[in-house]
Design an enzyme around this catalytic site. Structure first.
Site, PDB file in Angstrom:
ATOM      1  N   CYS A  54       0.838  -1.205   0.000  1.00 21.60           N
ATOM      2  CA  CYS A  54       0.000   0.000   0.000  1.00 21.60           C
ATOM      3  C   CYS A  54       0.876   1.259   0.000  1.00 21.60           C
ATOM      4  O   CYS A  54       1.907   1.317   0.652  1.00 21.60           O
ATOM      5  CB  CYS A  54      -0.931  -0.002   1.205  1.00 21.60           C
ATOM      6  N   CYS A  58       0.098   4.934   6.984  1.00 21.50           N
ATOM      7  CA  CYS A  58      -0.583   4.731   8.275  1.00 21.50           C
ATOM      8  C   CYS A  58       0.400   4.070   9.255  1.00 21.50           C
ATOM      9  O   CYS A  58       0.896   2.967   8.988  1.00 21.50           O
ATOM     10  CB  CYS A  58      -1.823   3.864   8.096  1.00 21.50           C
ATOM     11  N   CYS A  61       0.246   0.340  10.362  1.00 23.12           N
ATOM     12  CA  CYS A  61      -0.122  -0.702   9.396  1.00 23.12           C
ATOM     13  C   CYS A  61       1.059  -1.425   8.755  1.00 23.12           C
ATOM     14  O   CYS A  61       1.873  -0.799   8.065  1.00 23.12           O
ATOM     15  CB  CYS A  61      -1.004  -0.095   8.320  1.00 23.12           C
TER      16      CYS A  61
HETATM   17  S1  SF4 Z   1      -4.363   1.025   6.818  1.00 22.16           S
HETATM   18 FE1  SF4 Z   1      -2.698  -0.013   5.695  1.00 22.16          FE
HETATM   19  S2  SF4 Z   1      -3.682  -0.840   3.889  1.00 22.16           S
HETATM   20 FE2  SF4 Z   1      -5.089   0.704   4.720  1.00 22.16          FE
HETATM   21  S3  SF4 Z   1      -4.542   2.627   3.691  1.00 22.16           S
HETATM   22 FE3  SF4 Z   1      -3.305   2.566   5.563  1.00 22.16          FE
HETATM   23  S4  SF4 Z   1      -1.355   1.616   4.922  1.00 22.16           S
HETATM   24 FE4  SF4 Z   1      -2.850   1.166   3.325  1.00 22.16          FE
END
Ligand code: SF4
Length: 366
Positions: A54, A58, A61
């Site tokens: 991704c 975040c 994550c």
């Molecule tokens: S939570 Fe993880 S998968 Fe979802 S947008 Fe953020 S980085 Fe990407």
């Protein structure tokens, strides 16, 4: 005490959160009984249909490509693979399948069409279908609704103020706009957040202000306890105490009396006694299955033993709302618009995110 309100203030919510523990528990349990069957718990299975890689940052994550984690990424699953997993989830007692893709936002095209087909397929299995695919436009939300989507998940994660300490690649208003786009359809809204990211109690209350003042309030709200994954910027965060978890669940229950409050990530760190307290405080939904996207979760047998011990029963699908109809792809009335919305990228500096990114860069140079 149990009235539905959309004007909760941070001060009022803090007052509830900080009540003497027994009083808080009693009040939350009372509200819970007025709005829900206290012995029924909704069981969802979370399926990662597209893992890793991704572009977002975040801080919690492991799927963010910029951090050095052990996640094995995969391309979008096939409809047949998803159907097989959904059938397995159904036989394990789940009434809902939530499909998560590690995307910043939905893009019209083959992959989204494939997701729409997954929605149709699972809805025909008489299970509630939820998706969490990042930001969506109104047109995309309408296409999901037409395919038979029951719920769309888009978490606010934290208060608006603390969100900026965790994520720099997208803005809080985009989250609210996505929820708004979903609300223009008959798809229900699932939105909650994570505690244990280093936020203070005011931030927790701030998140509950943002959620409870939505009108209507979300039909479901996941309360996650951070699972600190090695390689992510939040890897050193201490586990959330069960007392904080129960307080958060109870406060959510009081300010959002009709919402299904879901115990989500972090359940492996809780004892059965701890989870029982959460159910007593108003939690009435869990994620089942040994994985939550990429982090561990108790296995289904363990959960069913806990249900038996506590006299809980899984909620039947479509208990709260009728099953949506599915329109087949060839009969669709809603065309893909191929939009290119400008979701924001604040790109402010978050030091711990930068540090985790540097570690990854250095490791890839070795
Ligand atoms: S939570 Fe993880 S998968 Fe979802 S947008 Fe953020 S980085 Fe990407």
């Amino acid at each position: 005490m149990s009235e539905m309100r959309h004007n909760w203030t941070k001060e009022e919510i803090l007052e509830i959160y900080n009540k003497p523990f027994m009083e808080l528990l009693y009040e939350a349990a009372t509200v819970h009984r007025l709005h829900h069957d206290p012995n029924t718990v909704q069981v969802s299975t979370l399926l990662s249909i597209k893992t890793g890689g991704c572009s977002e940052d975040c801080g919690y994550c492991p799927q963010a490509a910029r951090y050095h984690t052990d996640i094995e990424g995969n391309d979008l699953m096939s409809v047949q693979q998803v159907k097989a997993q959904a059938l397995r989830a159904k036989s394990g007692g789940s009434s809902r399948v939530c499909m998560g893709a590690a995307w910043r936002n939905v893009k019209d095209g083959e992959e989204f069409d494939q997701v729409l087909e997954m929605v149709r397929t699972i809805n025909k299995l008489e299970m509630e279908v939820c998706c969490t695919l990042g930001m969506v436009t109104e047109n995309q939300a309408k296409r999901l609704a037409e395919a038979g989507l029951y719920a769309y998940n888009h978490n606010l994660d934290s208060s608006e103020e603390y969100y900026k300490e965790v994520i720099s690649t997208r803005g809080y208003q985009d989250r609210l706009d996505t929820i708004d786009n979903v609300r223009k359809t008959n798809v229900t809204v699932c939105s909650g957040g994570i505690i244990g990211m280093g936020e203070n109690i005011e931030d927790r209350a701030g998140m509950l202000v943002a959620l409870s003042t939505l009108n209507p309030q979300p039909e479901s709200t996941p309360i996650n306890a951070l699972v600190a994954v090695e390689g992510t910027p939040l890897e050193d965060q201490k586990p959330v105490s069960i007392w904080d978890m129960v307080r958060m669940v109870a406060t959510t229950r009081i300010v959002m009396p009709e919402t299904q409050v879901r115990l989500s990530a972090g359940r492996t760190q809780m004892t059965r006694e701890g989870q029982a307290m959460c159910f007593f405080a108003g939690a009435n939904s869990i994620f089942a299955g040994d994985k939550l996207l990429t982090t561990p979760n108790p296995d289904v047998d363990e959960d069913m033993k806990m249900f038996e011990l506590l006299g809980l029963k899984p909620q039947k699908p479509f208990t709260k709302k009728v099953q949506p109809a599915t329109v087949e792809a060839q009969d669709s009335q809603i065309e893909a618009l191929g939009e290119k919305p400008r979701w924001t990228r604040p790109e402010h500096k978050i030091e711990r995110n930068e540090a985790a990114r540097t570690v990854r860069k250095e490791a890839s140079q070795d």
